[in-house]
Design a protein around this motif. Sequence first.
Motif, PDB file in Angstrom:
ATOM      1  N   MET A   1       0.822  -1.191   0.000  1.00  0.00           N
ATOM      2  CA  MET A   1       0.000   0.000   0.000  1.00  0.00           C
ATOM      3  C   MET A   1       0.867   1.256   0.000  1.00  0.00           C
ATOM      4  N   GLN A   2       1.912   1.197   0.828  1.00  0.00           N
ATOM      5  CA  GLN A   2       2.805   2.345   0.918  1.00  0.00           C
ATOM      6  C   GLN A   2       3.511   2.586  -0.411  1.00  0.00           C
ATOM      7  N   LEU A   3       3.914   1.532  -1.048  1.00  0.00           N
ATOM      8  CA  LEU A   3       4.599   1.642  -2.335  1.00  0.00           C
ATOM      9  C   LEU A   3       3.670   2.205  -3.408  1.00  0.00           C
ATOM     10  N   VAL A   4       2.415   1.813  -3.398  1.00  0.00           N
ATOM     11  CA  VAL A   4       1.442   2.323  -4.368  1.00  0.00           C
ATOM     12  C   VAL A   4       1.224   3.823  -4.172  1.00  0.00           C
ATOM     13  N   CYS A   5       1.129   4.249  -2.917  1.00  0.00           N
ATOM     14  CA  CYS A   5       0.934   5.686  -2.645  1.00  0.00           C
ATOM     15  C   CYS A   5       2.132   6.507  -3.107  1.00  0.00           C
ATOM     16  N   VAL A   6       3.331   5.990  -2.892  1.00  0.00           N
ATOM     17  CA  VAL A   6       4.529   6.724  -3.318  1.00  0.00           C
ATOM     18  C   VAL A   6       4.614   6.766  -4.837  1.00  0.00           C
ATOM     19  N   LEU A   7       4.269   5.684  -5.498  1.00  0.00           N
ATOM     20  CA  LEU A   7       4.289   5.685  -6.968  1.00  0.00           C
ATOM     21  C   LEU A   7       3.276   6.678  -7.528  1.00  0.00           C
ATOM     22  N   GLU A   8       2.117   6.761  -6.890  1.00  0.00           N
ATOM     23  CA  GLU A   8       1.110   7.732  -7.326  1.00  0.00           C
ATOM     24  C   GLU A   8       1.619   9.162  -7.149  1.00  0.00           C
ATOM     25  N   VAL A  27      14.121   7.532  -3.774  1.00  0.00           N
ATOM     26  CA  VAL A  27      14.877   6.925  -2.668  1.00  0.00           C
ATOM     27  C   VAL A  27      13.928   6.162  -1.755  1.00  0.00           C
ATOM     28  N   HIS A  28      12.749   6.729  -1.496  1.00  0.00           N
ATOM     29  CA  HIS A  28      11.772   6.057  -0.645  1.00  0.00           C
ATOM     30  C   HIS A  28      11.310   4.738  -1.271  1.00  0.00           C
ATOM     31  N   ILE A  29      11.079   4.729  -2.557  1.00  0.00           N
ATOM     32  CA  ILE A  29      10.675   3.497  -3.249  1.00  0.00           C
ATOM     33  C   ILE A  29      11.745   2.429  -3.102  1.00  0.00           C
ATOM     34  N   ILE A  31      14.051   2.166  -0.762  1.00  0.00           N
ATOM     35  CA  ILE A  31      14.165   1.712   0.630  1.00  0.00           C
ATOM     36  C   ILE A  31      12.975   0.847   1.022  1.00  0.00           C
ATOM     37  N   VAL A  32      11.781   1.149   0.524  1.00  0.00           N
ATOM     38  CA  VAL A  32      10.620   0.286   0.800  1.00  0.00           C
ATOM     39  C   VAL A  32      10.849  -1.097   0.204  1.00  0.00           C
ATOM     40  N   ILE A  33      11.378  -1.159  -1.001  1.00  0.00           N
ATOM     41  CA  ILE A  33      11.667  -2.455  -1.625  1.00  0.00           C
ATOM     42  C   ILE A  33      12.714  -3.220  -0.816  1.00  0.00           C
ATOM     43  N   LEU A  34      13.770  -2.522  -0.370  1.00  0.00           N
ATOM     44  CA  LEU A  34      14.787  -3.174   0.456  1.00  0.00           C
ATOM     45  C   LEU A  34      14.206  -3.621   1.797  1.00  0.00           C
ATOM     46  N   GLY A  35      13.292  -2.817   2.366  1.00  0.00           N
ATOM     47  CA  GLY A  35      12.648  -3.208   3.614  1.00  0.00           C
ATOM     48  C   GLY A  35      11.797  -4.455   3.451  1.00  0.00           C
ATOM     49  N   LEU A  36      11.071  -4.534   2.336  1.00  0.00           N
ATOM     50  CA  LEU A  36      10.288  -5.743   2.070  1.00  0.00           C
ATOM     51  C   LEU A  36      11.188  -6.948   1.853  1.00  0.00           C
ATOM     52  N   PHE A  37      12.273  -6.763   1.123  1.00  0.00           N
ATOM     53  CA  PHE A  37      13.238  -7.835   0.899  1.00  0.00           C
ATOM     54  C   PHE A  37      13.850  -8.277   2.220  1.00  0.00           C
ATOM     55  N   LEU A  54      11.822   5.092   7.852  1.00  0.00           N
ATOM     56  CA  LEU A  54      10.399   5.327   8.040  1.00  0.00           C
ATOM     57  C   LEU A  54      10.154   6.423   9.073  1.00  0.00           C
ATOM     58  N   VAL A  55      10.939   6.432  10.142  1.00  0.00           N
ATOM     59  CA  VAL A  55      10.809   7.491  11.143  1.00  0.00           C
ATOM     60  C   VAL A  55      11.150   8.845  10.526  1.00  0.00           C
ATOM     61  N   LEU A  56      12.228   8.912   9.757  1.00  0.00           N
ATOM     62  CA  LEU A  56      12.601  10.166   9.093  1.00  0.00           C
ATOM     63  C   LEU A  56      11.542  10.603   8.090  1.00  0.00           C
ATOM     64  N   TRP A  57      10.997   9.659   7.341  1.00  0.00           N
ATOM     65  CA  TRP A  57       9.993   9.962   6.319  1.00  0.00           C
ATOM     66  C   TRP A  57       8.710  10.507   6.949  1.00  0.00           C
ATOM     67  N   VAL A  58       8.256   9.875   8.028  1.00  0.00           N
ATOM     68  CA  VAL A  58       7.051  10.336   8.720  1.00  0.00           C
ATOM     69  C   VAL A  58       7.295  11.716   9.332  1.00  0.00           C
TER      70      VAL A  58
END
Length: 80
Positions: A1-8, A27-29, A31-37, A54-58
């Motif tokens: 869900m987070q990845l879809v929102c960032v892509l949008e 960069v966020h995309i 890092i999200v992929i690396l986090g999922l991996f 994620l803390v920095l992003w929020v």
Amino acid sequence: MQLVCVLERQIFDFLGYQWAPILANFVHIIIVILGLFGTIQYRPRYITGYAVWLVLWVTWNVFVICFYLEAGDLSKVIYL
């Protein structure tokens, strides 16, 4: 869900000429992929890096929201 929102958001940023948000979203995309991996492979370094990011992003998103709502002392008007 987070990845879809960032892509949008990335698509909407490409419509404008703001390159810093485009790079930040990219960069966020990544890092999200690396986090999922890291979660799937159980790599603690990737999970820790994702948690810190994620803390920095929020924090950044809360700052931007407060800035646009002019909450507290944050203001878009520059007084000279």
